[in-house]
Design an enzyme around this catalytic site. Sequence first.
Site, PDB file in Angstrom:
ATOM      1  N   GLU A 131       0.865  -1.194   0.000  1.00  0.00           N
ATOM      2  CA  GLU A 131       0.000   0.000   0.000  1.00  0.00           C
ATOM      3  C   GLU A 131       0.897   1.238   0.000  1.00  0.00           C
ATOM      4  O   GLU A 131       2.100   1.119   0.248  1.00  0.00           O
ATOM      5  CB  GLU A 131      -0.901  -0.025   1.242  1.00  0.00           C
ATOM      6  CG  GLU A 131      -1.860  -1.214   1.216  1.00  0.00           C
ATOM      7  CD  GLU A 131      -2.925  -1.183   2.292  1.00  0.00           C
ATOM      8  OE1 GLU A 131      -2.891  -0.279   3.160  1.00  0.00           O
ATOM      9  OE2 GLU A 131      -3.801  -2.076   2.245  1.00  0.00           O
ATOM     10  N   GLY A 135       5.030  -1.541   2.820  1.00  0.00           N
ATOM     11  CA  GLY A 135       5.422  -2.631   1.917  1.00  0.00           C
ATOM     12  C   GLY A 135       6.022  -3.757   2.742  1.00  0.00           C
ATOM     13  O   GLY A 135       5.474  -4.845   2.832  1.00  0.00           O
ATOM     14  N   SER A 136       7.133  -3.463   3.428  1.00  0.00           N
ATOM     15  CA  SER A 136       7.782  -4.492   4.260  1.00  0.00           C
ATOM     16  C   SER A 136       6.875  -4.918   5.408  1.00  0.00           C
ATOM     17  O   SER A 136       6.778  -6.105   5.725  1.00  0.00           O
ATOM     18  CB  SER A 136       9.079  -3.952   4.872  1.00  0.00           C
ATOM     19  OG  SER A 136       9.926  -3.425   3.878  1.00  0.00           O
ATOM     20  N   GLU A 254       7.098 -16.913  -0.841  1.00  0.00           N
ATOM     21  CA  GLU A 254       8.226 -17.858  -0.794  1.00  0.00           C
ATOM     22  C   GLU A 254       8.599 -18.346  -2.197  1.00  0.00           C
ATOM     23  O   GLU A 254       9.768 -18.399  -2.562  1.00  0.00           O
ATOM     24  CB  GLU A 254       7.860 -19.067   0.068  1.00  0.00           C
ATOM     25  CG  GLU A 254       8.605 -19.108   1.367  1.00  0.00           C
ATOM     26  CD  GLU A 254       8.117 -20.223   2.287  1.00  0.00           C
ATOM     27  OE1 GLU A 254       7.999 -21.385   1.852  1.00  0.00           O
ATOM     28  OE2 GLU A 254       7.838 -19.917   3.454  1.00  0.00           O
ATOM     29  N   GLY A 354      32.770   4.512 -21.199  1.00  0.00           N
ATOM     30  CA  GLY A 354      31.755   5.537 -21.477  1.00  0.00           C
ATOM     31  C   GLY A 354      30.562   4.994 -22.231  1.00  0.00           C
ATOM     32  O   GLY A 354      29.429   5.473 -22.061  1.00  0.00           O
ATOM     33  N   GLU A 377       9.567  -8.319  -3.717  1.00  0.00           N
ATOM     34  CA  GLU A 377       9.404  -9.565  -2.937  1.00  0.00           C
ATOM     35  C   GLU A 377      10.185  -9.520  -1.623  1.00  0.00           C
ATOM     36  O   GLU A 377      10.690 -10.531  -1.151  1.00  0.00           O
ATOM     37  CB  GLU A 377       9.852 -10.815  -3.726  1.00  0.00           C
ATOM     38  CG  GLU A 377       9.230 -11.008  -5.078  1.00  0.00           C
ATOM     39  CD  GLU A 377       7.781 -11.466  -5.029  1.00  0.00           C
ATOM     40  OE1 GLU A 377       7.311 -11.852  -3.954  1.00  0.00           O
ATOM     41  OE2 GLU A 377       7.136 -11.407  -6.073  1.00  0.00           O
ATOM     42  N   ALA A 380      16.370  -6.413   0.713  1.00  0.00           N
ATOM     43  CA  ALA A 380      17.528  -7.165   1.215  1.00  0.00           C
ATOM     44  C   ALA A 380      17.509  -7.223   2.746  1.00  0.00           C
ATOM     45  O   ALA A 380      17.790  -8.264   3.347  1.00  0.00           O
ATOM     46  CB  ALA A 380      18.813  -6.503   0.718  1.00  0.00           C
TER      47      ALA A 380
HETATM   48  C1  LIG Z   1       8.675  -2.068  -9.593  1.00  0.00           C
HETATM   49  C2  LIG Z   1       8.010  -2.613  -8.376  1.00  0.00           C
HETATM   50  C3  LIG Z   1       7.055  -3.611  -8.500  1.00  0.00           C
HETATM   51  C4  LIG Z   1       6.380  -4.095  -7.383  1.00  0.00           C
HETATM   52  N1  LIG Z   1       5.395  -5.033  -7.533  1.00  0.00           N
HETATM   53  C5  LIG Z   1       4.635  -5.389  -6.462  1.00  0.00           C
HETATM   54  C6  LIG Z   1       3.500  -6.272  -6.618  1.00  0.00           C
HETATM   55  O1  LIG Z   1       3.230  -6.774  -7.715  1.00  0.00           O
HETATM   56  N2  LIG Z   1       2.718  -6.502  -5.533  1.00  0.00           N
HETATM   57  C7  LIG Z   1       2.978  -5.974  -4.297  1.00  0.00           C
HETATM   58  O2  LIG Z   1       2.234  -6.233  -3.339  1.00  0.00           O
HETATM   59  N3  LIG Z   1       4.074  -5.162  -4.119  1.00  0.00           N
HETATM   60  C8  LIG Z   1       4.885  -4.865  -5.159  1.00  0.00           C
HETATM   61  N4  LIG Z   1       5.973  -4.021  -4.989  1.00  0.00           N
HETATM   62  C9  LIG Z   1       6.216  -3.447  -3.675  1.00  0.00           C
HETATM   63  C10 LIG Z   1       7.435  -4.020  -2.983  1.00  0.00           C
HETATM   64  O3  LIG Z   1       7.154  -5.326  -2.553  1.00  0.00           O
HETATM   65  C11 LIG Z   1       7.775  -3.066  -1.826  1.00  0.00           C
HETATM   66  O4  LIG Z   1       8.265  -1.865  -2.413  1.00  0.00           O
HETATM   67  C12 LIG Z   1       8.814  -3.667  -0.915  1.00  0.00           C
HETATM   68  O5  LIG Z   1       8.252  -4.721  -0.174  1.00  0.00           O
HETATM   69  C13 LIG Z   1       9.357  -2.615   0.075  1.00  0.00           C
HETATM   70  O6  LIG Z   1       8.331  -1.926   0.694  1.00  0.00           O
HETATM   71  P1  LIG Z   1       8.351  -0.333   0.751  1.00  0.00           P
HETATM   72  O7  LIG Z   1       8.608   0.172  -0.618  1.00  0.00           O
HETATM   73  O8  LIG Z   1       7.114   0.107   1.431  1.00  0.00           O
HETATM   74  O9  LIG Z   1       9.597   0.038   1.632  1.00  0.00           O
HETATM   75  P2  LIG Z   1       9.611   0.140   3.226  1.00  0.00           P
HETATM   76  O10 LIG Z   1       8.993  -1.063   3.820  1.00  0.00           O
HETATM   77  O11 LIG Z   1       9.070   1.458   3.624  1.00  0.00           O
HETATM   78  O12 LIG Z   1      11.179   0.095   3.514  1.00  0.00           O
HETATM   79  C14 LIG Z   1      12.009   1.241   3.360  1.00  0.00           C
HETATM   80  C15 LIG Z   1      13.423   0.868   3.799  1.00  0.00           C
HETATM   81  O13 LIG Z   1      13.432   0.482   5.174  1.00  0.00           O
HETATM   82  C16 LIG Z   1      13.978  -0.821   5.320  1.00  0.00           C
HETATM   83  N5  LIG Z   1      13.252  -1.532   6.378  1.00  0.00           N
HETATM   84  C17 LIG Z   1      11.907  -1.605   6.549  1.00  0.00           C
HETATM   85  N6  LIG Z   1      11.618  -2.350   7.621  1.00  0.00           N
HETATM   86  C18 LIG Z   1      12.800  -2.784   8.137  1.00  0.00           C
HETATM   87  C19 LIG Z   1      13.172  -3.594   9.263  1.00  0.00           C
HETATM   88  N7  LIG Z   1      12.262  -4.146  10.071  1.00  0.00           N
HETATM   89  N8  LIG Z   1      14.484  -3.796   9.499  1.00  0.00           N
HETATM   90  C20 LIG Z   1      15.418  -3.254   8.687  1.00  0.00           C
HETATM   91  N9  LIG Z   1      15.129  -2.475   7.601  1.00  0.00           N
HETATM   92  C21 LIG Z   1      13.841  -2.249   7.335  1.00  0.00           C
HETATM   93  C22 LIG Z   1      13.774  -1.497   3.968  1.00  0.00           C
HETATM   94  O14 LIG Z   1      14.696  -2.544   3.765  1.00  0.00           O
HETATM   95  C23 LIG Z   1      14.009  -0.323   3.025  1.00  0.00           C
HETATM   96  O15 LIG Z   1      15.382  -0.137   2.847  1.00  0.00           O
HETATM   97  C24 LIG Z   1       6.703  -3.579  -6.099  1.00  0.00           C
HETATM   98  C25 LIG Z   1       7.693  -2.602  -5.970  1.00  0.00           C
HETATM   99  C26 LIG Z   1       8.341  -2.118  -7.080  1.00  0.00           C
HETATM  100  C27 LIG Z   1       9.380  -1.036  -6.920  1.00  0.00           C
END
Ligand SMILES: Cc1cc2nc3c(=O)[nH]c(=O)nc-3n(C[C@H](O)[C@H](O)[C@H](O)COP(=O)(O)OP(=O)(O)OC[C@H]3O[C@@H](n4cnc5c(N)ncnc54)[C@H](O)[C@@H]3O)c2cc1C
Length: 399
Positions: A131, A135-136, A254, A354, A377, A380
Amino acid sequence: MSRLQQTDGLTEEQTELVKLVREFVDEQIIPVATELEHRDEYPQAIVDGMKEMGIFGLMIPEEYGGLGESLLTYALCVEEIARGWMSVSGIINTHFIVAYLVLQHGTQAQKQHYLPKMATGEIRGAFSMSEPGCGSDVSAIKTKAVKGDDGDWSITGQKMWLTNGGSANLVAVLVKTDTGADSVYRNMTTFLIDKESGFGETAQGVTVPGKIDKMGYKGVDTTELIFDGHRTTDAQILGGEPGKGFYQMMDGVEVGRVNVAARGCGVARRAFELGVSYAQQRETFGKKIVDHQAVLFRLADMAVKVEAAHEMMVKAARKKDSGQRNDLEAGMAKYLASEYCSQVVEDSFRIHGGYGYSKEYEIERLYREAPMLLIGEGTADIQRMIIGRRLVEDYKLKA
Ligand SMILES: Cc1cc2nc3c(=O)[nH]c(=O)nc-3n(C[C@H](O)[C@H](O)[C@H](O)COP(=O)(O)OP(=O)(O)OC[C@H]3O[C@@H](n4cnc5c(N)ncnc54)[C@H](O)[C@@H]3O)c2cc1C
């Protein structure tokens, strides 16, 4: 045939299928990928070709009209496809996860209804957890389904980052359902949402506003999805019962992670191929750059990473195919393959000097594609969290 990324122990059928896909990639994808990507054009002819080969039904059992192949076969095909163009592997990835979810967790009626049409590619799947605000942290989703007195559900909320959000006509979407469970994870439900492909209001109360403009991974559409009182029924709950959505989605993720690892392997192999080829053509200081030890060593490091990532990806796929839980291996494979992919792409970029910065060279496209694998998915950091926690469980000190 590449010396790298060979897989031991494949059946004749697996070998043939992977070879067929490799030939398709060489003939139909690589020659057009960069041009289509620069135009952000949907690769319809490639998708039609994949439909004909049965790629959309690779893992769907034969009784539902698919090829009934293993996760390993699927991952090896994805590796080949991503070597040609990562966006094409994105087109099949969410479809594959949704088909997997229906197969593993769907009711008999859902399997009968969706799987045969998913196998032909007539129904195409998108997968939606993320949303705008999360994401995470999946537990923080806000999109909500509320059951009315008439027994129907009404869904309201905003979803983000749907790969294939426009082109798909079926979305597996995770929402909150307050069914009174004591854990937040048991108050989540996956709904199967039928919609038209395209943009705008694609079903009652379901709007796809438009494509998100991305730095790379072009050609495949990535969208938002807005629910405004979308009416649906119990029959559209994956598996028929609310409260199981989180666990179902994690199972899908998974296998999705093996898939992303396979993509990383494919993109990295292509970057190596481009680098090793350029290094044998370009001359500096009176010799080919491959004859400078620094460049040769760089190529050696790249090849080791290409090979190691492949081995780990194959291990994760085989573990799932054997019926065992593979969260640790899938996390490791996804983490290693995406990090190595970025490094190998960067090394190949450096070898190009280049010219790597010119849009005329394929490596420029790969350079914009690789970072997506570090995020999709599960980032890292999230993989490291999963890997670390699982290992601490396994290596727990005995009291
Ligand atoms: C091109 C693209 C396609 C995608 N397709 C889909 C899709 O088809 N369906 C879907 O549901 N999603 C999709 N996503 C979403 C993707 O799964 C999320 O962007 C991803 O899970 C990260 O969530 P976020 O962007 O909200 O980052 P955040 O969760 O806000 O994270 C921001 C930063 O904080 C770090 N972080 C967050 N929590 C922790 C923690 N507990 N410990 C340490 N570090 C942390 C993260 O590693 C990251 O560096 C897509 C994203 C992209 C860019």
